[in-house]
Design a protein around this motif. Structure first.
Motif, PDB file in Angstrom:
ATOM      1  N   LYS A 144       6.781   3.768   4.765  1.00 15.79           N
ATOM      2  CA  LYS A 144       5.712   3.755   3.769  1.00 15.79           C
ATOM      3  C   LYS A 144       6.253   4.140   2.393  1.00 15.79           C
ATOM      4  O   LYS A 144       7.280   4.806   2.287  1.00 15.79           O
ATOM      5  CB  LYS A 144       4.593   4.715   4.181  1.00 15.79           C
ATOM      6  CG  LYS A 144       3.807   4.186   5.357  1.00 15.79           C
ATOM      7  CD  LYS A 144       2.611   5.078   5.683  1.00 15.79           C
ATOM      8  CE  LYS A 144       1.801   4.459   6.809  1.00 15.79           C
ATOM      9  NZ  LYS A 144       1.249   5.468   7.704  1.00 15.79           N
ATOM     10  N   PHE A 145       5.522   3.744   1.355  1.00 19.38           N
ATOM     11  CA  PHE A 145       5.952   4.031  -0.011  1.00 19.38           C
ATOM     12  C   PHE A 145       4.979   4.988  -0.691  1.00 19.38           C
ATOM     13  O   PHE A 145       3.762   4.825  -0.597  1.00 19.38           O
ATOM     14  CB  PHE A 145       6.025   2.735  -0.823  1.00 19.38           C
ATOM     15  CG  PHE A 145       7.109   1.812  -0.352  1.00 19.38           C
ATOM     16  CD1 PHE A 145       8.388   1.901  -0.880  1.00 19.38           C
ATOM     17  CD2 PHE A 145       6.853   0.865   0.631  1.00 19.38           C
ATOM     18  CE1 PHE A 145       9.402   1.059  -0.436  1.00 19.38           C
ATOM     19  CE2 PHE A 145       7.858   0.015   1.079  1.00 19.38           C
ATOM     20  CZ  PHE A 145       9.132   0.110   0.539  1.00 19.38           C
ATOM     21  N   VAL A 146       5.535   5.997  -1.364  1.00 21.84           N
ATOM     22  CA  VAL A 146       4.702   6.942  -2.117  1.00 21.84           C
ATOM     23  C   VAL A 146       5.257   7.066  -3.531  1.00 21.84           C
ATOM     24  O   VAL A 146       6.448   6.891  -3.761  1.00 21.84           O
ATOM     25  CB  VAL A 146       4.680   8.344  -1.464  1.00 21.84           C
ATOM     26  CG1 VAL A 146       3.881   8.337  -0.182  1.00 21.84           C
ATOM     27  CG2 VAL A 146       6.075   8.879  -1.236  1.00 21.84           C
ATOM     28  N   ARG A 147       4.362   7.361  -4.463  1.00 24.14           N
ATOM     29  CA  ARG A 147       4.801   7.512  -5.853  1.00 24.14           C
ATOM     30  C   ARG A 147       4.250   8.775  -6.471  1.00 24.14           C
ATOM     31  O   ARG A 147       3.226   9.311  -6.044  1.00 24.14           O
ATOM     32  CB  ARG A 147       4.396   6.298  -6.698  1.00 24.14           C
ATOM     33  CG  ARG A 147       2.908   6.209  -6.990  1.00 24.14           C
ATOM     34  CD  ARG A 147       2.587   4.912  -7.672  1.00 24.14           C
ATOM     35  NE  ARG A 147       2.817   4.978  -9.124  1.00 24.14           N
ATOM     36  CZ  ARG A 147       2.761   3.911  -9.928  1.00 24.14           C
ATOM     37  NH1 ARG A 147       2.511   2.714  -9.439  1.00 24.14           N
ATOM     38  NH2 ARG A 147       2.935   4.057 -11.206  1.00 24.14           N
ATOM     39  N   THR A 148       4.948   9.236  -7.494  1.00 27.95           N
ATOM     40  CA  THR A 148       4.479  10.355  -8.280  1.00 27.95           C
ATOM     41  C   THR A 148       5.034  10.164  -9.687  1.00 27.95           C
ATOM     42  O   THR A 148       5.918   9.340  -9.902  1.00 27.95           O
ATOM     43  CB  THR A 148       4.914  11.704  -7.661  1.00 27.95           C
ATOM     44  OG1 THR A 148       4.252  12.766  -8.347  1.00 27.95           O
ATOM     45  CG2 THR A 148       6.412  11.913  -7.777  1.00 27.95           C
ATOM     46  N   ALA A 149       4.479  10.927 -10.631  1.00 29.65           N
ATOM     47  CA  ALA A 149       4.946  10.792 -12.015  1.00 29.65           C
ATOM     48  C   ALA A 149       4.856  12.131 -12.707  1.00 29.65           C
ATOM     49  O   ALA A 149       4.109  13.021 -12.288  1.00 29.65           O
ATOM     50  CB  ALA A 149       4.108   9.753 -12.751  1.00 29.65           C
TER      51      ALA A 149
END
Lengths: 109, 124
Positions: free
Chosen positions: B107-112
């Motif tokens: 799975k892919f997760v993002r943050t900034a």
């Protein structure tokens, strides 16, 4: 051709089997981004190190694809697991085809 | 032709770069990925950034406010310790530095992290 490119690597001299160690690397390089212009307004061509990889006794530790947004004198800090005594090999690849390499041994007890 | 190809590469938007990384898979926010960057960077030429995602096979770092959004892709091998990496990057202006991880389960997760840049780090 990039000049005065000098890799520096910091690896502990010893560790216990299976220990996770921190490694720091720095390589002197101007990392010309290809975005800058000279006094005449001509774009200065891109010239960067575009890839960095680390192996331990031939097994992969980390591998980095690098873009021009990596700062001058690229610095990386990361962790590695050392199952036994052996040698880290650090490799940097330059846009101009040059390959820079450094090696560091570690004694595992 | 090489120059043309390079231009095309440079013009890839953040969305295109993300789609290339994920193969079009869904990306969720938060959980499982962390990015550490300063709130204020006086000098955009060298901004320390650290990304971490436990068990991730790869982490993509993007600076959408730069002329070229791509920054780096970290791939962790079998002898990686904690899946964490730190480097120093160039930021042209204030922006949300973004990281996307491919986790162990695929799975892919993002943050900034928003970084305010006082002096830009690209161009002359």
């Amino acid at each position: 051709m990039a000049e005065n490119v000098k890799p520096r690597v910091r690896v502990p001299k010893t560790a216990s089997a299976g220990e996770v160690i921190t490694i720091k690397t720095l390589i002197s390089h101007q990392m010309e981004s290809g975005q800058r212009k000279d006094k005449e307004g001509n774009v200065i061509p891109r010239s960067i190190i575009n890839h960095f990889s680390v192996t331990f006794n031939g097994a992969p530790v980390i591998d980095v694809d690098m873009e021009p947004a990596i700062s001058t004198n690229p610095y990386f800090e990361f962790e590695a697991t050392v199952p036994e005594s052996g040698e880290f090999v650090f490799t940097w690849q330059d846009d101009d085809g040059s390959v820079y390499e450094d090696k560091q041994s570690i004694e595992v007890s | 032709w090489a120059a043309l190809a390079q231009d095309a590469e440079a013009e890839k938007t953040m969305d295109e770069l993300i789609a290339e990384f994920t193969g079009g898979a869904e990306v969720t926010d938060g959980e499982g990925i962390a990015i550490d960057a300063p709130e204020i960077a006086e000098n955009g030429n060298t901004v320390p950034v650290s990304v971490e995602a436990e068990g991730a096979s790869e982490i993509l770092v993007l600076a959408p406010g730069n002329p070229v959004a791509a920054v780096a892709t970290f791939k962790f091998g079998e002898l990686a310790g904690k899946h964490i990496a730190s480097t120093r990057i160039r930021l042209a202006q204030t922006q949300d530095v973004t990281a996307i991880a491919k986790l162990a389960d695929g799975k892919f997760v993002r943050t900034a992290s928003n970084v305010k840049v006082t002096i830009g780090g690209c161009g002359g």
